[in-house]
Design a protein around this motif. Structure first.
Motif, short mmCIF file in Angstrom:
data_model
loop_
_atom_site.label_atom_id
_atom_site.label_comp_id
_atom_site.label_asym_id
_atom_site.label_seq_id
_atom_site.Cartn_x
_atom_site.Cartn_y
_atom_site.Cartn_z
N ALA A 87 28.45 -42.54 3.92
CA ALA A 87 27.71 -42.46 3.87
C ALA A 87 26.57 -42.50 5.36
O ALA A 87 26.11 -41.18 5.28
N LEU A 88 26.88 -44.00 6.34
CA LEU A 88 26.74 -43.97 7.58
C LEU A 88 27.20 -42.55 8.37
O LEU A 88 26.16 -41.90 9.15
N GLU A 89 28.47 -42.50 8.40
CA GLU A 89 29.14 -41.85 9.33
C GLU A 89 29.02 -40.41 9.18
O GLU A 89 28.62 -39.58 10.36
N GLU A 90 28.54 -40.03 7.79
CA GLU A 90 29.07 -38.78 7.21
C GLU A 90 27.55 -38.11 7.00
O GLU A 90 27.35 -36.65 7.74
N ARG A 91 25.87 -38.85 7.13
CA ARG A 91 25.07 -38.44 7.42
C ARG A 91 24.30 -38.36 8.05
O ARG A 91 23.93 -37.97 8.98
N ALA A 92 24.35 -39.79 8.48
CA ALA A 92 22.99 -40.81 9.35
C ALA A 92 23.25 -40.65 10.90
O ALA A 92 22.38 -40.86 10.77
N TRP A 93 24.58 -40.45 10.32
CA TRP A 93 24.66 -40.34 12.45
C TRP A 93 24.30 -38.53 13.05
O TRP A 93 24.66 -38.56 14.42
N GLN A 94 24.53 -37.88 11.81
CA GLN A 94 24.82 -35.99 12.91
C GLN A 94 23.47 -35.88 12.97
O GLN A 94 22.20 -36.20 12.78
N GLU A 95 23.18 -35.02 14.26
CA GLU A 95 22.54 -34.92 14.58
C GLU A 95 21.56 -35.95 15.02
O GLU A 95 19.86 -35.69 14.89
N ALA A 96 22.07 -37.37 15.34
CA ALA A 96 21.10 -38.75 16.22
C ALA A 96 21.05 -38.78 17.24
O ALA A 96 22.13 -38.27 17.78
N PRO A 97 20.60 -39.39 18.07
CA PRO A 97 20.67 -40.08 19.37
C PRO A 97 22.50 -39.96 19.22
O PRO A 97 22.70 -40.97 18.31
N PRO A 98 23.24 -40.69 20.76
CA PRO A 98 24.10 -41.29 20.54
C PRO A 98 23.75 -42.89 20.05
O PRO A 98 22.88 -43.51 20.34
#
Length: 226
Positions: A87-98
């Motif tokens: 869930a974190l890799e597919e959604r939470a990290w998208q379009e987020a800061p580095p």
């Protein structure tokens, strides 16, 4: 409304499926949302979970397997952790800061998963430090965690030690009355500081944030009749 439902209730102003605490020290809002959704599926049964999502709970054994883990490597091999990481890799990290390197993120979220799996019911926006500083039921001035044990909690040196001490702390808190997001935020903040990444302002650092909530709760006088 049951006690569990009361403790899991979200603010009226936010969407039940997308509520997140307003200020976080180490997590971003999308991570918080994904974490809470994962935790609900991990601990809630279907009648309670359907108040928040159409998704189904994870099988009962998924949480049990995670709770038996006492090392980072064993946590990473569990089904529960795989659901959270996906869930974190597919959604939470998208379009987020580095983000930090992948191995660092894996370690952080493995510790979060191991600790969060102990929480049975939560109170939105409630920090662990406050819960530990509260008076034990039927006592005049005895906190749930003693000052000495609390200082030991702040002095963890390895992820495995943090898991052990936070699990013990949650047991003293009756595994309830704490925000799963606030809990994870403290784990993530501790992990950052272990890598030398301290917040600029001292009041935003792990030991201060935990201690401030704990000693504020310790200072509260018991209500009449308690």
């Amino acid at each position: 409304m049951s006690e569990v439902e009361q403790r899991s209730e979200q603010p009226e102003s936010g969407e039940k499926t997308a509520a997140a605490e307003g200020y976080l020290y180490a997590l971003d809002k999308q991570e918080a949302v994904e974490l809470r959704q994962w935790w609900r599926r991990l601990v809630m049964d279907q009648p309670e979970l359907k108040r928040y999502t159409k998704q189904w709970p994870y099988p009962r054994g998924v949480r049990a397997a995670l709770r038996r883990c006492d090392s980072i490597s064993s946590v990473m091999l569990t089904e529960a952790f795989r659901h959270l990481w996906q869930a974190l890799e597919e959604r939470a990290w998208q379009e987020a800061p580095p983000k930090p390197p992948r191995d660092q993120r894996l370690t952080t979220w493995a510790v979060v998963a191991a600790v969060a799996s102990e929480l049975r019911a939560e109170t939105f926006d409630a920090p662990l430090g406050k819960r530990l500083g509260e008076k034990r039921p039927n006592t005049a001035d005895t906190p749930r965690m003693s000052d000495l044990r609390f200082q030991q909690l702040l002095d963890c040196h390895t992820p495995e030690e943090l898991i052990r001490r936070f699990r013990r702390a949650l047991k003293l808190a009756e595994n309830a009355g704490v925000s799963v997001v606030r809990l994870a935020d403290m784990v993530a903040l501790w992990e950052r500081e272990q890598r030398g990444q301290y917040r600029t302002k001292a009041p935003q650092r792990f030991a201060f944030v935990m201690s401030d909530a704990y000693f504020q709760a310790r200072a509260l006088k018991p209500a009449a009749g308690d």
